[in-house]
Design an enzyme around this catalytic site. Sequence first.
Site, PDB file in Angstrom:
ATOM      1  NE  ARG A 242      -2.009   2.002   3.481  1.00  0.00           N
ATOM      2  CZ  ARG A 242      -2.578   2.433   4.604  1.00  0.00           C
ATOM      3  NH1 ARG A 242      -3.808   2.049   4.928  1.00  0.00           N
ATOM      4  NH2 ARG A 242      -1.891   3.219   5.419  1.00  0.00           N
TER       5      ARG A 242
ATOM      6  CE1 TYR B 103      -4.521   5.627   5.466  1.00  0.00           C
ATOM      7  CE2 TYR B 103      -4.646   5.969   7.836  1.00  0.00           C
ATOM      8  CZ  TYR B 103      -4.509   5.121   6.756  1.00  0.00           C
ATOM      9  OH  TYR B 103      -4.366   3.797   6.967  1.00  0.00           O
TER      10      TYR B 103
ATOM     11  CG  ASP C 269      -7.073   3.540   3.410  1.00  0.00           C
ATOM     12  OD1 ASP C 269      -6.911   2.980   4.509  1.00  0.00           O
ATOM     13  OD2 ASP C 269      -8.162   4.014   3.037  1.00  0.00           O
TER      14      ASP C 269
ATOM     15  CG  HIS D 229      -8.322   6.782   6.123  1.00  0.00           C
ATOM     16  ND1 HIS D 229      -8.752   7.441   7.245  1.00  0.00           N
ATOM     17  CD2 HIS D 229      -7.859   5.601   6.553  1.00  0.00           C
ATOM     18  CE1 HIS D 229      -8.545   6.702   8.319  1.00  0.00           C
ATOM     19  NE2 HIS D 229      -8.001   5.569   7.931  1.00  0.00           N
TER      20      HIS D 229
ATOM     21  CD  GLU E 135      -8.302   0.461   2.947  1.00  0.00           C
ATOM     22  OE1 GLU E 135      -7.241   0.018   2.475  1.00  0.00           O
ATOM     23  OE2 GLU E 135      -8.486   0.620   4.160  1.00  0.00           O
TER      24      GLU E 135
ATOM     25  CD  GLU F 101     -10.162   0.584   7.637  1.00  0.00           C
ATOM     26  OE1 GLU F 101      -9.461   0.161   6.712  1.00  0.00           O
ATOM     27  OE2 GLU F 101      -9.731   1.337   8.522  1.00  0.00           O
TER      28      GLU F 101
ATOM     29  NE  ARG G 161      -9.741  -2.168   4.099  1.00  0.00           N
ATOM     30  CZ  ARG G 161      -8.617  -2.644   4.593  1.00  0.00           C
ATOM     31  NH1 ARG G 161      -8.081  -3.746   4.083  1.00  0.00           N
ATOM     32  NH2 ARG G 161      -8.026  -2.069   5.620  1.00  0.00           N
TER      33      ARG G 161
ATOM     34  CD  GLU H  18      -4.511  -2.821   6.671  1.00  0.00           C
ATOM     35  OE1 GLU H  18      -5.741  -2.918   6.670  1.00  0.00           O
ATOM     36  OE2 GLU H  18      -3.917  -1.767   6.930  1.00  0.00           O
TER      37      GLU H  18
ATOM     38  CD1 TRP I 150      -7.458  11.832  10.401  1.00  0.00           C
ATOM     39  CD2 TRP I 150      -8.059   9.737  10.920  1.00  0.00           C
ATOM     40  NE1 TRP I 150      -6.319  11.099  10.532  1.00  0.00           N
ATOM     41  CE2 TRP I 150      -6.639   9.818  10.837  1.00  0.00           C
ATOM     42  CE3 TRP I 150      -8.644   8.517  11.230  1.00  0.00           C
ATOM     43  CZ2 TRP I 150      -5.808   8.707  11.074  1.00  0.00           C
ATOM     44  CZ3 TRP I 150      -7.823   7.412  11.436  1.00  0.00           C
ATOM     45  CH2 TRP I 150      -6.443   7.536  11.369  1.00  0.00           C
TER      46      TRP I 150
HETATM   47  C1  CS2 Z   1      -6.397   2.108   7.963  1.00  0.00           C
HETATM   48  C2  CS2 Z   1      -6.174   2.015   9.434  1.00  0.00           C
HETATM   49  O1  CS2 Z   1      -5.149   0.123   7.828  1.00  0.00           O
HETATM   50  C3  CS2 Z   1      -6.024   0.811   7.281  1.00  0.00           C
HETATM   51  O2  CS2 Z   1      -6.587   0.528   6.226  1.00  0.00           O
HETATM   52  O3  CS2 Z   1      -7.645   2.523   7.559  1.00  0.00           O
HETATM   53  O4  CS2 Z   1      -4.886   2.480   9.673  1.00  0.00           O
HETATM   54  C4  CS2 Z   1      -7.139   2.788  10.304  1.00  0.00           C
HETATM   55  O5  CS2 Z   1      -6.937   4.173  10.113  1.00  0.00           O
HETATM   56  C5  CS2 Z   1      -6.898   2.412  11.750  1.00  0.00           C
HETATM   57  O6  CS2 Z   1      -7.004   1.022  11.875  1.00  0.00           O
HETATM   58  C6  CS2 Z   1      -7.913   3.092  12.648  1.00  0.00           C
HETATM   59  O7  CS2 Z   1      -7.761   2.632  13.963  1.00  0.00           O
HETATM   60 MG    MG Z   2      -8.220   1.716   5.705  1.00  0.00          MG
END
Ligand code: CS2
Ligand code: MG
Length: 402
Positions: A148, A160, A210, A212, A236, A262, A283, A339, A402
């Site tokens: 990634r 991020y 990502d 995000h 992502e 996620e 995810r 991941e 975020w």
């Molecule tokens: C992220 C994470 O790994 C990822 O894909 O989205 O770093 C996420 O920000 C954290 O798990 C949040 O706790």
């Molecule tokens: Mg993520």
Amino acid sequence: MSKIERAEVFVASPGRTFVTLRITTSDGVVGLGDATLNGRELAVASYLRDHLVPLLIGKDPARIEDMWQYLYKGAYWRRGPVTMTAISAVDTALWDIKGKVAGLPVYQLLGGRSRDGVLVYSHASGRDTAELLDDVERFLSLGYKAVRAQAAVPEVGGTYGVRKGKLYEPAATALPDEQPWDTEAYLNFAPTYLEAVRERFGFGFHLLHDVHHRLTPLEAARFGKAVEPCRLYWMEDPTPAENQEAFRLIRQHTTTPIATGEVLNSIWDVQTLITEQLIDYVRTTVVHAGGLTHLRRIFDLAALYGVRTGSHGATDLSPVSMAAAVHLDVAVPNFGIQEYMGHADETLEVFRGGPTLAAGMLHPTEVPGLGVEYDEKAAERYPYEARYLPVARRLDGSVHDW
Ligand code: CS2
Ligand code: MG
């Protein structure tokens, strides 16, 4: 008949904060579940200690499905990250116990191996494109077949996914760190560094990114189109996934594969995304989406629609849920990618055992159960520290995703 005799909840911060459930049966068999919800850990610890543990004592640990239904329907108030993380921890601990009682690694209870190993991706990042390229090279030299890529956006400083130390850790402050965000600057810059990665290293590995949750559906469509020449494995969380229908618009404009889930925690949260094939990878995780029992349901629904798995696996998912994830990943037919960021040395002092990494793939343990042990004494050296995830603010000061 064996009964649940004890259920203990441990909150400790070995490298970062983890919440761990330990269930012990009347036969002395121990099962572990991860109950970590980054930034809201004590909410799940209380949900378990104050509301679920009294219900577990005396119950039959072998009745995993019944327990799942009892805790899900018995709550009346359904779904949500706190409830589902608590249910996940109980479910995972019961699968650990069942494996130990059967004398089998958990993947053998899930249908046995469908593959030799579990393809993983890890996180390359940089404060600028040059640093990112060096980091991608490092991961490729370590044998990763999927990487990634995230880089800071010059005009807005921190972005991020940019690692500071050995591991990327977003929950790093005692109160939320307010980070600036500018969508236009990101949309102008991110495609350039993804192109630079392909120019330097070619197409012989999977490249992921990502977003995000930061774009509107149309901005995500624009981003997806812009990066099509990079042939990403996925983009992502292109847009917040609570609005599942929003993904229809992205789908109309771009062939860049999409991954999300996620932050979602039930089959109903991804039902439209899957049944309308609005995503390519789901995810959701063992720790936040109802444990192995519910996650298997999500993965089986996904398989009907050609959607593959791509579970979240950041450092805030403990070695317990990562071990459970790999037991499921190695068994399901529609596995995509896992991941895997690894954990801090302090974390591995407390959580012993777990899957092994070789040539860019994770391999489950062969011992009965999940294959992870929790060292309570070692955990006592790392008392709980409150940590928050950051908050993003646009340049005009308004709050952003975020
Ligand atoms: C992220 C994470 O790994 C990822 O894909 O989205 O770093 C996420 O920000 C954290 O798990 C949040 O706790
Ligand atoms: Mg993520």
